[in-house]
Design an enzyme around this catalytic site. Structure first.
Site, mmCIF file in Angstrom:
data_model
loop_
_atom_site.group_PDB
_atom_site.id
_atom_site.type_symbol
_atom_site.label_atom_id
_atom_site.label_comp_id
_atom_site.label_asym_id
_atom_site.label_seq_id
_atom_site.Cartn_x
_atom_site.Cartn_y
_atom_site.Cartn_z
ATOM 1 N N ARG A 1 0.827 -1.213 0.000
ATOM 2 C CA ARG A 1 0.000 0.000 0.000
ATOM 3 C C ARG A 1 0.862 1.265 0.000
ATOM 4 O O ARG A 1 0.545 2.261 0.650
ATOM 5 C CB ARG A 1 -0.947 0.022 1.211
ATOM 6 C CG ARG A 1 -1.846 -1.177 1.345
ATOM 7 C CD ARG A 1 -2.776 -1.347 0.139
ATOM 8 N NE ARG A 1 -3.614 -2.524 0.348
ATOM 9 C CZ ARG A 1 -3.280 -3.750 -0.050
ATOM 10 N NH1 ARG A 1 -2.139 -3.946 -0.699
ATOM 11 N NH2 ARG A 1 -4.079 -4.761 0.165
ATOM 12 N N SER B 1 -11.434 -1.280 3.276
ATOM 13 C CA SER B 1 -10.532 -1.626 4.382
ATOM 14 C C SER B 1 -9.963 -0.359 5.010
ATOM 15 O O SER B 1 -9.281 0.421 4.341
ATOM 16 C CB SER B 1 -9.388 -2.509 3.868
ATOM 17 O OG SER B 1 -9.894 -3.712 3.333
ATOM 18 N N GLU C 1 -5.230 2.636 6.599
ATOM 19 C CA GLU C 1 -4.950 2.644 5.163
ATOM 20 C C GLU C 1 -5.593 3.870 4.521
ATOM 21 O O GLU C 1 -5.106 4.398 3.516
ATOM 22 C CB GLU C 1 -5.504 1.364 4.531
ATOM 23 C CG GLU C 1 -5.280 1.235 3.054
ATOM 24 C CD GLU C 1 -5.775 -0.089 2.492
ATOM 25 O OE1 GLU C 1 -6.189 -0.087 1.327
ATOM 26 O OE2 GLU C 1 -5.747 -1.094 3.211
#
Length: 333
Positions: free
Chosen positions: A159, A233, A329
């Site tokens: 990520r 998420s 995230e």
């Protein structure tokens, strides 16, 4: 090019947070991106760059400029696709599969734009955007120059890319070039893909069948942001040292994990959140989704700060129980 004052961002974040920015700029070409870069340089105002807002939590009105790409052109060239940064990611994946270009099918139904995918290095079911990105075109805000970056220049990780790290807010992405394969090699060993295929009597799936299964799995687990505000998420899965993993595994037999390398293991954040009793619970108008503990949702009318408060409560409990820090995230502004 769009240039709008006192602009509502409610339609530009999937949490559905109703906040405004002082000025909204949207570019549709490289030339317009260069114009936006000039405006940002000359104004000196604070600014943020967004995609479709599927990885964004807005906590307040933004007294500055919000920038977004609307470059929606895509070209196919043998085993490559040149794609504008404003193209919706899943529209691209659908096109790739239908044209016999493989490598991105495991990334089906991930919300967001192509440009944001290159920044975030989105990933799911054993695949990441970096696996298929060949190069990225972007306008440097400081100079207005069009720059070309090859995949190995972007320091892609979990990520992460340099656009998200040291180059944050320094470039306006205009185009992403993807290199795909004409040979379909299915990746089935992540999550419950194989089990879902077996239930359907499929042992050797086509790319379309794999895409369909992944879409169905995601829809079963994740709420539709058109119905319930969310950003998918919310937390990254923490990577811990081998020693830390072994200590936790001894304390919690059967704890799920994913091997990273000889020194590190990845522990699912959703499992730890669930173990702390948060799945399905709420704080005011913010809640943890009942089917997937990694997803925080807006029950209706929640402010960004209410969701931040829930995030912090979860982080506190996971740290207290497991000694592990959860990192969002989602970009919190």
């Amino acid at each position: 090019m769009k240039d709008i004052a006192n602009y509502s961002l409610k339609a530009h974040n999937t949490f559905g947070i109703d906040v405004r920015c002082r000025r909204f700029l949207q570019y549709r070409s490289e030339e317009e991106a260069q114009t936006v870069a000039r405006i940002l340089r000359e104004s000196g105002d604070p600014y943020i760059i967004i995609g479709r807002g599927s990885n964004l939590l807005l906590t307040r009105d933004f007294d500055g400029i919000v920038v977004r790409s609307a470059i929606n052109i895509a070209y196919e060239d043998v085993d490559r696709v040149l794609c504008g940064s404003g193209v919706e990611w899943d529209v691209l994946v659908e096109k790739l599969v239908s044209h016999g270009l493989y490598g991105a099918e495991n990334l089906s139904l991930i919300p967001g734009d192509v440009g944001a995918a290159a920044v975030q290095n989105i990933g799911a079911y054993g695949a990441e955007a970096k696996d298929v990105i060949e190069r990225v075109w972007a306008v440097e805000i400081a100079t207005g120059e069009l720059c070309l970056f090859m995949n190995d220049q972007l320091d892609y990780g979990y990520r992460y890319s340099r656009f998200k790290g040291e180059w944050r807010n320094q470039y306006l992405i205009t185009q992403v070039d993807f290199r795909l394969s004409r040979e379909f090699v299915p990746r089935l060993d992540y999550g419950n893909i194989r089990a879902e295929l077996e239930q359907r009597g499929i042992s050797q799936p086509t790319a379309q069948q794999l895409r369909d299964v992944i879409i169905d799995i995601r829809r079963q687990k994740l709420p539709d942001p058109e119905v319930t505000g969310n950003a998918g998420s919310f937390f990254m899965n923490p990577v811990v040292s081998r020693a830390k993993y072994e200590a936790l595994a001894a304390q919690y037999p059967g704890m799920p994990h994913y091997h990273v390398d000889e020194q590190h293991e990845k522990i699912p954040a959703a499992w730890m959140i669930d173990q702390c009793g948060w799945r399905g619970r709420s704080l005011g108008r913010a809640a943890v989704h009942s089917k997937q503990a990694l997803v925080l949702v807006n029950l209706g009318g929640a402010t960004g700060q209410e969701i931040v408060t829930l995030c912090q409560a979860i982080q506190h409990d996971v740290k207290a129980k497991f000694g592990v820090e959860l990192t969002p995230e989602v970009n919190i502004v």
